[in-house]
Write a protein that holds these residues in place. Structure first.
Motif, mmCIF file in Angstrom:
data_model
loop_
_atom_site.group_PDB
_atom_site.id
_atom_site.type_symbol
_atom_site.label_atom_id
_atom_site.label_comp_id
_atom_site.label_asym_id
_atom_site.label_seq_id
_atom_site.Cartn_x
_atom_site.Cartn_y
_atom_site.Cartn_z
ATOM 1 N N THR B 230 -20.142 50.410 64.717
ATOM 2 C CA THR B 230 -20.742 49.145 65.125
ATOM 3 C C THR B 230 -21.434 48.489 63.928
ATOM 4 N N TYR B 231 -22.168 49.309 63.169
ATOM 5 C CA TYR B 231 -22.845 48.776 61.984
ATOM 6 C C TYR B 231 -21.830 48.193 61.006
ATOM 7 N N ASN B 234 -20.114 44.941 62.064
ATOM 8 C CA ASN B 234 -21.025 43.803 61.883
ATOM 9 C C ASN B 234 -21.146 43.435 60.405
ATOM 10 N N SER B 238 -20.041 39.916 58.824
ATOM 11 C CA SER B 238 -20.967 39.028 58.107
ATOM 12 C C SER B 238 -20.406 38.644 56.746
#
Lengths: 97, 483
Positions: B230-231, B234, B238
């Protein structure tokens, strides 16, 4: 067949060898000669032959799943330059971060 | 702009053979360091590896359970890299001719959609030793334990078919369930016998090309897998949004405490491992008959079992899932069913309820517990025959769970038999009525709820052993008789 100096340097890097410029040039020359010699095999007439995938003509050499005695720990560690509490002790492995 | 996450996994699973894959040392977790080692798994010169037949069978078994094609011809190669826990400075693995190819596993996505996650391959290889880092800074050093060196390992490689961290987690849970079912591995993440590396990339939704991929190494808990992916999803999203997509493929680590991934090194190209055929190990030729023999030994797999539970026993999807997910639980449930002639649902409820609760409490598996299917079946029959009440049964069950004694013995020893003797109960019923004039008056005034209170009093007085149906009947009769 020629092995360029850059390729020699790359191989040395993969094998963790430190080479000077002179050595790289020298090995480039020597290894190119070795390759040229062994490269003769490429001229062999292999039309219609099956490719040799493995050196051995054996297949399926297997053992049963049975436990055999291991080495006594003292013996396993006998040649270790450094040890600590039953472990092999080695220089710090760099943790990349 | 919307982004799509693409994930592929490389799962490493330690096989539970008795001996290591290329030598006869015991393949056991948790022994004193360097006590299960020999010249072979210590990488000393001049030793000859000989392949463990069981490890080959386990790999084929996994391949069959995951719908792979079993290669009629496969080979072992040396994968060269330098790390002190790899004593030969190469790992015996399989390069371009792995034992199993293709295959796939069906999952249900969080959105409820069924989806096949394709596998690229499963190959057999050897495990490395274990490194422990000690000391800090310049005085730091590393300690090596080679007990794990040479354990049989399979690497299961998926195609990049997963589209979210949640899907990755579901896939891994399912994979773990199947591998445990076919009994090729314990799949214990906390002991490292089931762990994974994840390749992840992010691309604009609808794009056909993959984004630049990051490899996250050594994810060893389901929580770590989901948080790290998940990190990373993201982070990559970004970067794309900022117009600065990553410049190179990287190997990244996961920092549990800081909750973030970190750069380890640029990803090495596969050719850097300089694979070449291991001249010590002859190729494997797998005959069709051997594969069929192994296939015949496969148990009913979780999916098939759950479908059968719903169809044959009329259980709900949820119950079928709970009972069918672990092979031991399923086998306990089915063994009890064979011995008990009552309702399937009754057995299901005890297995999912009291049994699961106590197993959980004691951190045991069904086989480790002292309870036998025979005992549960006998107890259920005693309930049906009115020999014990359902409430008392819970006490009996707990005693059976801890002592392994048969239910009849427990009931006799503890005097737990149900009181169904009318003449004995009627005396008690009359006493209770005399002691509680209030509720009695309530009942007679039409407040029938008061009867429940009176039944409760009789049950309390008999420590739950009175036959509740009979108590109910006697109370009504005696209340009618009152002047």
């Amino acid at each position: 067949m020629k092995l360029e100096k850059e390729e020699v340097k790359r191989l040395a890097e993969l094998a963790r060898f430190e080479l000077s410029e002179e050595e790289a040039a020298e090995f480039s020359h020597q290894l190119s000669e070795v390759l040229a010699y062994t490269g003769q095999v490429r001229e062999a007439p292999v039309e219609g032959e099956k490719p040799a995938i493995h050196l051995l003509s054996l297949t399926n050499v297997l053992r049963d799943d049975e436990v055999k005695p291991s080495l006594p720990r003292e013996e396993a560690l006998a040649n270790a330059p450094h040890r600590e509490e039953g472990f092999f002790r080695v220089p710090k492995i760099l943790e990349e971060s | 702009m919307n982004y799509e996450t693409v994930i592929g996994l490389e799962v490493h699973v330690e096989l539970k053979t008795e001996a290591k894959v290329f030598c006869g040392c015991a393949a056991r977790f948790g022994a004193e360091p360097n006590t299960h080692v020999c010249p072979g798994c210590l990488g000393m010169p001049g030793v000859l590896p000989v392949l463990n037949k069981k490890a080959v069978e386990f790999c084929i078994k996994a391949g069959l359970a995951l719908q792979c094609r079993i290669a009629p011809f496969s080979m072992f190669d040396r994968k060269q890299y330098f790390y002190p826990d790899l004593p030969q400075a190469y790992q015996i693995s399989q390069g371009d001719l792995p034992l199993c190819t293709g295959g796939g596993l069906k999952i249900v996505t969080p959105g409820g959609e069924e989806k096949i996650i394709r596998l690229n391959r499963i190959h057999l290889e050897e495990e490395a030793g274990r490194t422990y880092h000690s000391g800090a800074g310049a005085t730091g050093y590393s300690l090596l334990d080679f007990n794990r060196s040479g354990l049989p390992l399979i690497e299961i490689v998926t195609e990049p078919d997963l589209r979210s961290p949640a899907e990755a987690k579901i896939f891994l849970e399912k994979l773990q369930e199947i591998l445990r079912y076919i009994e090729v591995s314990d799949c214990k993440m906390e002991e490292g016998s089931f762990r994974c590396d994840a390749n992840i990339s992010v691309r604009p939704a609808g794009s056909q090309e993959f984004g630049r991929r990051m490899e996250i190494k050594n994810l060893n808990s389901f929580k770590a897998i989901q948080s790290a992916l998940t990190y990373e999803a993201n982070r990559l999203g970004s970067l794309l949004a900022a117009g600065t997509p990553p410049e190179q493929e990287e190997s990244r680590g996961w920092d549990e405490t800081r909750g973030m991934t970190f750069f380890m090194r640029p990803k090495e190209k596969a050719t850097d491992y300089r694979y070449f055929p291991d001249p010590d190990l002859p190729p494997l030729v797998i005959a069709e008959e051997w594969v069929e023999e192994i296939r015949a030994g496969l148990p009913e797999l979780p999916e098939e079992k759950k479908a059968r539970y719903m169809e044959e026993y009329g259980l709900s999807a949820q119950d079928a899932d709970l009972l069918g997910s672990s092979r031991e639980t399923a086998e306990f449930f089915e063994a009890t069913l064979r011995l008990y002639s009552g309702e399937v649902k009754t057995v299901a409820n005890w297995v999912m309820g009291e049994f699961a609760r106590l197993l959980n409490l004691e951190k045991l598996t069904p086989i480790q517990s002292k309870l036998e299917p025979e005992a549960l079946a006998a107890m259920l029959q005693m309930i049906d025959a009115g020999e014990i009440s359902g409430k008392i049964a819970k006490t009996v069950f707990e005693e059976m769970f801890y002592s392994g004694k048969p239910p009849r013995e427990i009931v006799a020893e503890k005097g737990l038999a149900q009181i169904s003797d009318e003449s004995q109960l009627v005396v008690l019923v009359r006493e209770i009525l005399a002691q509680h004039p209030g509720p009695v008056a309530d009942y007679r005034a039409g407040k029938t709820k008061a009867l429940g209170f009176l039944v409760g009093q009789v049950m309390k007085e008999t420590k739950g052993q009175a036959n509740p149906g009979l108590v109910n009947k006697l109370l009504r009769e005696e209340l009618e008789k009152l002047p």
